[in-house]
Design an enzyme around this catalytic site. Structure first.
Site, PDB file in Angstrom:
ATOM      1  N   LYS A 140      -4.091   6.943 -11.861  1.00 38.58           N
ATOM      2  CA  LYS A 140      -4.994   7.322 -10.663  1.00 38.58           C
ATOM      3  C   LYS A 140      -4.189   7.551  -9.310  1.00 38.58           C
ATOM      4  O   LYS A 140      -4.539   7.905  -8.266  1.00 38.58           O
ATOM      5  CB  LYS A 140      -6.084   6.526 -10.360  1.00 38.58           C
ATOM      6  CG  LYS A 140      -7.095   6.435 -11.702  1.00 38.58           C
ATOM      7  CD  LYS A 140      -8.317   5.930 -11.278  1.00 38.58           C
ATOM      8  CE  LYS A 140      -9.163   5.493 -12.488  1.00 38.58           C
ATOM      9  NZ  LYS A 140     -10.537   5.180 -12.186  1.00 38.58           N
ATOM     10  N   ASP A 158     -19.498   5.593 -15.571  1.00 43.27           N
ATOM     11  CA  ASP A 158     -18.655   6.512 -16.122  1.00 43.27           C
ATOM     12  C   ASP A 158     -19.417   7.728 -16.648  1.00 43.27           C
ATOM     13  O   ASP A 158     -18.616   8.596 -16.746  1.00 43.27           O
ATOM     14  CB  ASP A 158     -17.745   5.918 -17.212  1.00 43.27           C
ATOM     15  CG  ASP A 158     -16.639   4.904 -16.366  1.00 43.27           C
ATOM     16  OD1 ASP A 158     -16.392   5.068 -15.207  1.00 43.27           O
ATOM     17  OD2 ASP A 158     -16.340   3.892 -16.967  1.00 43.27           O
ATOM     18  N   ASN A 198     -25.370  -1.145 -14.367  1.00 42.81           N
ATOM     19  CA  ASN A 198     -24.442  -2.136 -15.058  1.00 42.81           C
ATOM     20  C   ASN A 198     -24.771  -3.466 -14.160  1.00 42.81           C
ATOM     21  O   ASN A 198     -25.386  -3.608 -13.075  1.00 42.81           O
ATOM     22  CB  ASN A 198     -23.081  -1.633 -14.806  1.00 42.81           C
ATOM     23  CG  ASN A 198     -22.544  -1.340 -13.466  1.00 42.81           C
ATOM     24  OD1 ASN A 198     -22.620  -2.174 -12.479  1.00 42.81           O
ATOM     25  ND2 ASN A 198     -22.210  -0.259 -13.259  1.00 42.81           N
TER      26      ASN A 198
HETATM   27  O1  C5P Z   1     -11.330   3.727 -14.914  1.00 44.76           O
HETATM   28  P1  C5P Z   1     -12.150   2.596 -14.116  1.00 44.76           P
HETATM   29  O2  C5P Z   1     -13.638   3.175 -14.139  1.00 44.76           O
HETATM   30  O3  C5P Z   1     -12.222   1.399 -14.839  1.00 44.76           O
HETATM   31  O4  C5P Z   1     -11.644   2.319 -12.662  1.00 44.76           O
HETATM   32  C1  C5P Z   1     -12.171   1.599 -11.939  1.00 44.76           C
HETATM   33  C2  C5P Z   1     -12.014   2.149 -10.626  1.00 44.76           C
HETATM   34  O5  C5P Z   1     -12.382   3.381 -10.490  1.00 44.76           O
HETATM   35  C3  C5P Z   1     -12.896   1.227  -9.627  1.00 44.76           C
HETATM   36  O6  C5P Z   1     -12.119   0.964  -8.510  1.00 44.76           O
HETATM   37  C4  C5P Z   1     -14.182   2.177  -9.363  1.00 44.76           C
HETATM   38  O7  C5P Z   1     -14.920   1.896  -8.141  1.00 44.76           O
HETATM   39  C5  C5P Z   1     -13.515   3.438  -9.394  1.00 44.76           C
HETATM   40  N1  C5P Z   1     -14.164   4.547 -10.182  1.00 44.76           N
HETATM   41  C6  C5P Z   1     -14.655   5.695  -9.480  1.00 44.76           C
HETATM   42  N2  C5P Z   1     -15.415   6.467  -9.813  1.00 44.76           N
HETATM   43  C7  C5P Z   1     -15.729   6.715 -11.135  1.00 44.76           C
HETATM   44  C8  C5P Z   1     -15.517   5.569 -11.731  1.00 44.76           C
HETATM   45  C9  C5P Z   1     -14.596   4.358 -11.455  1.00 44.76           C
HETATM   46  O8  C5P Z   1     -14.320   5.525  -8.143  1.00 44.76           O
HETATM   47  N3  C5P Z   1     -16.617   7.623 -11.552  1.00 44.76           N
END
Ligand code: C5P
Length: 407
Positions: free
Chosen positions: A343, A281, A212
């Site tokens: 979360k 993700d 990304n």
């Molecule tokens: O749900 P989302 O991905 O938008 O959330 C973003 C937050 O979650 C960020 O702080 C990112 O560092 C963390 N995150 C994570 N592990 C993942 C996906 C997101 O720690 N697999």
């Protein structure tokens, strides 16, 4: 007796060749007045603008000029001097000095010290406005800033050469104020903080991966802000083109899975966790051993969800103070607040992403939420924003600790 604001602080003041060097006499006087120990190092060119004798008398200790001065080296070798300094301030910093610093020359005592020290480094540039605006100088300054060097000034105004524009050294009292600011925020002393930063790379086949647009700038700026405030910082970073700030532990990883492992290995004993990384993700279900050939008109990649590092950390039995980020293209407040709850985070910093916003840019604006409160941090360079966010984190962290300890 009241302690002076810079009492016993060890400041190495580098003076390079420029007309602004005459202001160093006042600068040294102000530093001494506030209790700092000032060791002056002059370049050959600086001696043409102000005499070592003048500065020596004001600093109250011998001025160092020469890398090859046997007697001085015997008293305090240049490596000892580099270790002695808590902060190195080069004022005025000439165009030539900045160029030498940028490429890592060690061709005189001052550049050698800058290379050999682990102390923070600040420079106060002073030169003719055309020299300051020259692409070569701009480029040098950009690289130095990226490397964590503080660039203080220059100010705009009338120059010794009669021109008007940017290039004047900041006034001595302003430099003293910034030095004071540098030493003030020591409130994170003893605090252990783990920060994730940058994107991840999810391998598809031997030559391709999914990633990304995250540059890692925000996470790195946060690591630097925490370090400056005295914290013990661990940075777990995806692939970025940034140099980690000195004085922190930096672990580099590629994939979301590696980032998860690196975080979980180090999370025990951390006081604060900040997930600033843009973690993938989804990751390819299979990694193809050979390069995928373009044999068919369409190809389908099957992706599997990655583990949510942030949510896993927040769900630990004794979680650290956990801060997440939410990069959204729309519905910022709603998504951020629901992430905070879902979360079980202590705080979330949300920002808009899209063309010219958020990723890959130096400026950012944040909207920060915590249970029962919120604050907007207006658009500013990520370095400044990081300091503000770190202050907010510390305020909330201290509040949460005091509630838990009294409860
Ligand atoms: O749900 P989302 O991905 O938008 O959330 C973003 C937050 O979650 C960020 O702080 C990112 O560092 C963390 N995150 C994570 N592990 C993942 C996906 C997101 O720690 N697999």
């Amino acid at each position: 007796m009241e302690t002076k604001e810079l009492q016993n602080r060890r400041l190495l003041l580098g003076v390079t060749g420029g007309i602004a060097a005459y202001k160093c006499a006042e600068l040294v006087r102000l530093f001494r007045q506030r209790g700092a120990e000032v060791q002056i190092v002059m370049t050959e060119a600086a001696k043409r603008f102000i005499t070592p004798l003048t500065l020596q008398a004001l600093a109250g200790r011998p001025v160092r000029c020469d890398l090859w001065d046997i007697q001085a080296e015997e008293a305090m070798g240049h490596i000892e001097l580099a270790r002695w300094a808590e902060l190195v301030l080069v004022a005025p910093a000439s165009a030539d000095f900045l160029a030498r610093l940028r490429i890592g020359r060690a061709d005189d005592l001052l550049t050698t010290l800058c290379l050999a020290t682990e102390a923070r480094l600040a420079v106060a540039p002073a030169m003719n406005r055309v020299m300051w605006q020259h692409p070569a100088t701009r480029d040098n300054v950009d690289v130095l800033r990226q490397r964590g060097v503080e660039i203080w000034g220059p100010a705009e105004g009338e120059q010794a050469c009669g021109e008007i524009g940017p290039g004047r050294m900041l006034a001595p009292d302003e430099l003293v104020r910034r030095v004071g600011e540098f030493w003030l925020p020591r409130r994170m002393k003893g605090v252990k903080i783990l920060i994730t930063a940058g994107p991840t790379r999810e391998v598809i086949d031997p030559v391709r991966y999914l990633t990304n647009r995250s540059s890692g700038k925000m996470g790195y700026a946060l690591a630097q802000a925490a370090r400056d405030a005295g914290a013990q910082v661990t940075l777990v970073s995806g692939p970025v083109s940034l140099v980690p700030p000195a004085g922190i532990e930096c672990v580099t990883v590629q994939s979301a899975r590696e980032m998860f492992a690196a975080v979980m290995e180090r999370i025990a004993g951390q006081d604060i966790f900040v997930g600033a990384a843009a973690v993938a993700d989804y990751t390819p279900l299979r990694i193809e051993k050979k390069k995928i050939k373009k044999n068919s008109r369409t190809v389908t990649l099957e992706l599997a969800r990655t583990v949510d590092i942030l949510a896993t950390v927040a769900a630990l039995d004794t979680p650290p103070f956990t801060v997440g980020f939410a990069a959204e293209t729309d519905g910022l407040k709603g998504y951020a607040q629901s992430k905070l709850e879902r979360k079980k985070l202590d705080m979330i910093a949300a920002n808009h992403v899209g063309p010219g916003l958020g990723f890959e840019v130096d400026d950012n604006a944040l909207w920060v939420f915590w249970p029962g409160g919120e604050r907007r941090l207006s658009r500013a360079p990520k370095q400044i924003l990081a300091r503000k966010l770190m202050t907010l984190i510390m305020d909330r962290y201290a509040e949460k600790n005091s509630i838990e300890n009294s409860g």
